[in-house]
Design a protein around this motif. Structure first.
Motif, PDB file in Angstrom:
ATOM      1  N   THR A 191      75.715  -4.473  63.410  1.00 25.69           N
ATOM      2  CA  THR A 191      74.612  -3.503  63.395  1.00 25.69           C
ATOM      3  C   THR A 191      74.849  -2.266  64.248  1.00 25.69           C
ATOM      4  O   THR A 191      74.112  -1.289  64.126  1.00 25.69           O
ATOM      5  N   GLY A 192      75.807  -2.342  65.154  1.00 19.65           N
ATOM      6  CA  GLY A 192      75.985  -1.265  66.117  1.00 19.65           C
ATOM      7  C   GLY A 192      74.992  -1.352  67.274  1.00 19.65           C
ATOM      8  O   GLY A 192      74.947  -0.481  68.126  1.00 19.65           O
ATOM      9  N   THR A 193      74.194  -2.411  67.289  1.00 24.56           N
ATOM     10  CA  THR A 193      73.134  -2.578  68.280  1.00 24.56           C
ATOM     11  C   THR A 193      73.537  -3.591  69.338  1.00 24.56           C
ATOM     12  O   THR A 193      74.025  -4.669  69.020  1.00 24.56           O
ATOM     13  N   ASN A 194      73.319  -3.222  70.584  1.00 23.16           N
ATOM     14  CA  ASN A 194      73.543  -4.138  71.691  1.00 23.16           C
ATOM     15  C   ASN A 194      72.200  -4.777  72.025  1.00 23.16           C
ATOM     16  O   ASN A 194      71.285  -4.094  72.494  1.00 23.16           O
ATOM     17  N   ILE A 195      72.057  -6.074  71.778  1.00 23.02           N
ATOM     18  CA  ILE A 195      70.779  -6.748  71.991  1.00 23.02           C
ATOM     19  C   ILE A 195      70.617  -7.190  73.441  1.00 23.02           C
ATOM     20  O   ILE A 195      71.591  -7.414  74.155  1.00 23.02           O
ATOM     21  N   PHE A 196      69.378  -7.282  73.860  1.00 22.32           N
ATOM     22  CA  PHE A 196      69.001  -7.783  75.180  1.00 22.32           C
ATOM     23  C   PHE A 196      68.609  -9.237  74.971  1.00 22.32           C
ATOM     24  O   PHE A 196      67.698  -9.530  74.199  1.00 22.32           O
ATOM     25  N   ILE A 197      69.269 -10.164  75.631  1.00 18.80           N
ATOM     26  CA  ILE A 197      69.030 -11.593  75.417  1.00 18.80           C
ATOM     27  C   ILE A 197      68.335 -12.188  76.639  1.00 18.80           C
ATOM     28  O   ILE A 197      68.806 -12.035  77.769  1.00 18.80           O
ATOM     29  N   ILE A 198      67.222 -12.859  76.374  1.00 19.32           N
ATOM     30  CA  ILE A 198      66.572 -13.669  77.390  1.00 19.32           C
ATOM     31  C   ILE A 198      66.506 -15.096  76.855  1.00 19.32           C
ATOM     32  O   ILE A 198      66.661 -15.319  75.650  1.00 19.32           O
ATOM     33  N   ALA A 199      66.279 -16.041  77.730  1.00 17.15           N
ATOM     34  CA  ALA A 199      66.243 -17.439  77.302  1.00 17.15           C
ATOM     35  C   ALA A 199      65.464 -18.268  78.307  1.00 17.15           C
ATOM     36  O   ALA A 199      65.240 -17.843  79.435  1.00 17.15           O
ATOM     37  N   ASP A 200      65.066 -19.436  77.849  1.00 15.63           N
ATOM     38  CA  ASP A 200      64.522 -20.394  78.802  1.00 15.63           C
ATOM     39  C   ASP A 200      65.546 -21.514  78.969  1.00 15.63           C
ATOM     40  O   ASP A 200      66.372 -21.760  78.102  1.00 15.63           O
ATOM     41  N   TYR A 201      65.506 -22.110  80.114  1.00 15.37           N
ATOM     42  CA  TYR A 201      66.436 -23.182  80.423  1.00 15.37           C
ATOM     43  C   TYR A 201      65.674 -24.207  81.252  1.00 15.37           C
ATOM     44  O   TYR A 201      65.820 -24.266  82.471  1.00 15.37           O
ATOM     45  N   ALA A 202      64.812 -24.937  80.589  1.00 14.84           N
ATOM     46  CA  ALA A 202      63.930 -25.885  81.276  1.00 14.84           C
ATOM     47  C   ALA A 202      64.612 -27.237  81.445  1.00 14.84           C
ATOM     48  O   ALA A 202      64.190 -28.253  80.927  1.00 14.84           O
ATOM     49  N   LYS A 203      65.702 -27.235  82.153  1.00 11.43           N
ATOM     50  CA  LYS A 203      66.449 -28.456  82.412  1.00 11.43           C
ATOM     51  C   LYS A 203      67.169 -28.254  83.734  1.00 11.43           C
ATOM     52  O   LYS A 203      67.726 -27.191  83.982  1.00 11.43           O
ATOM     53  N   PHE A 204      67.155 -29.261  84.560  1.00 12.28           N
ATOM     54  CA  PHE A 204      67.850 -29.144  85.828  1.00 12.28           C
ATOM     55  C   PHE A 204      69.330 -29.424  85.620  1.00 12.28           C
ATOM     56  O   PHE A 204      69.721 -30.427  85.044  1.00 12.28           O
ATOM     57  N   ASP A 205      70.140 -28.524  86.059  1.00 12.89           N
ATOM     58  CA  ASP A 205      71.588 -28.693  86.043  1.00 12.89           C
ATOM     59  C   ASP A 205      72.129 -28.315  87.416  1.00 12.89           C
ATOM     60  O   ASP A 205      71.482 -27.602  88.172  1.00 12.89           O
ATOM     61  N   ALA A 206      73.311 -28.754  87.662  1.00 11.85           N
ATOM     62  CA  ALA A 206      73.976 -28.356  88.895  1.00 11.85           C
ATOM     63  C   ALA A 206      74.165 -26.840  88.872  1.00 11.85           C
ATOM     64  O   ALA A 206      74.354 -26.233  87.822  1.00 11.85           O
ATOM     65  N   GLU A 207      74.100 -26.240  90.044  1.00 10.36           N
ATOM     66  CA  GLU A 207      74.202 -24.792  90.149  1.00 10.36           C
ATOM     67  C   GLU A 207      75.478 -24.259  89.502  1.00 10.36           C
ATOM     68  O   GLU A 207      75.469 -23.217  88.865  1.00 10.36           O
TER      69      GLU A 207
END
Length: 191
Positions: free
Chosen positions: A164-180
């Motif tokens: 598309t020629g478009t640079n998208i802005f990505i957000i997300a949820d991560y509702a899980k505990f993981d090691a840092e």
């Protein structure tokens, strides 16, 4: 408010149908104000936008599980945008998938890039939610993805840009505990 940098957002579920599968599987107290409705009903979209604007909501993330295919989301978005107050809201996609989506598989990342490209065309540019001047896509339940998630995010972003020629802005949820050490590389790839 949006023009002043104040974003009041909600998610929007467009999968309701007037059938037992849509309404029978959910537990809710009281009565649904509009009754058991279809998300494809134009009057329902008009009322939902009226409710949202009345409460100061100026952006919505429309949930889209790819299993829907391409017909239903088109109609849901069209009904929302074309409602009386529909252009007073900014829209984005809440991109959801099932479990175990392997981002190491180039077919998967290519498919996701193509699906996002398709979704970008459904919402007019002037009312697409933009953060950092880029159309925003919200990835739901990032722990459902497997493989090298940071690399997969890069491949999806590049795939959409190539298409598309478009640079998208990505957000997300991560509702899980993981090691840092597992979580930080993923967070650094999100905007």
């Amino acid at each position: 408010m949006y023009e002043k940098g104040i974003i009041v957002s909600a998610t929007y579920s467009g999968w309701y149908k007037i059938d037992k599968d849509s309404w029978g599987n959910y537990k809710y107290k009281g009565e649904v104000l509009l009754g058991e409705y279809s998300s494809l009903d134009k009057m329902v979209a008009t009322k939902h936008i009226d409710f949202m604007t009345g409460y100061g909501i100026n952006t919505i993330f429309i949930g889209w599980p790819p299993a829907w295919g391409e017909g239903r989301i088109d109609r849901v978005i069209e009904n929302l945008i074309n409602s009386d107050l529909g252009r007073q809201i900014h829209y984005s996609i809440l991109y959801g998938h099932g479990e175990n989506i392997n981002l190491d598989d180039p077919t998967v990342t290519n498919n996701i890039s193509q699906q996002i490209t398709y979704l970008l065309k459904l919402i007019p540019n002037d009312i697409f939610l933009k953060l950092d001047y880029r159309p925003t896509i919200y990835f739901y339940d990032l722990p459902a993805y497997k493989g090298d998630i940071p690399m997969g995010i890069d491949k999806i972003r590049l795939g959409v840009k190539n298409l598309t020629g478009t640079n998208i802005f990505i957000i997300a949820d991560y509702a899980k505990f993981d090691a840092e050490d597992t979580l930080l590389p993923i967070i650094k790839k999100l905007d």
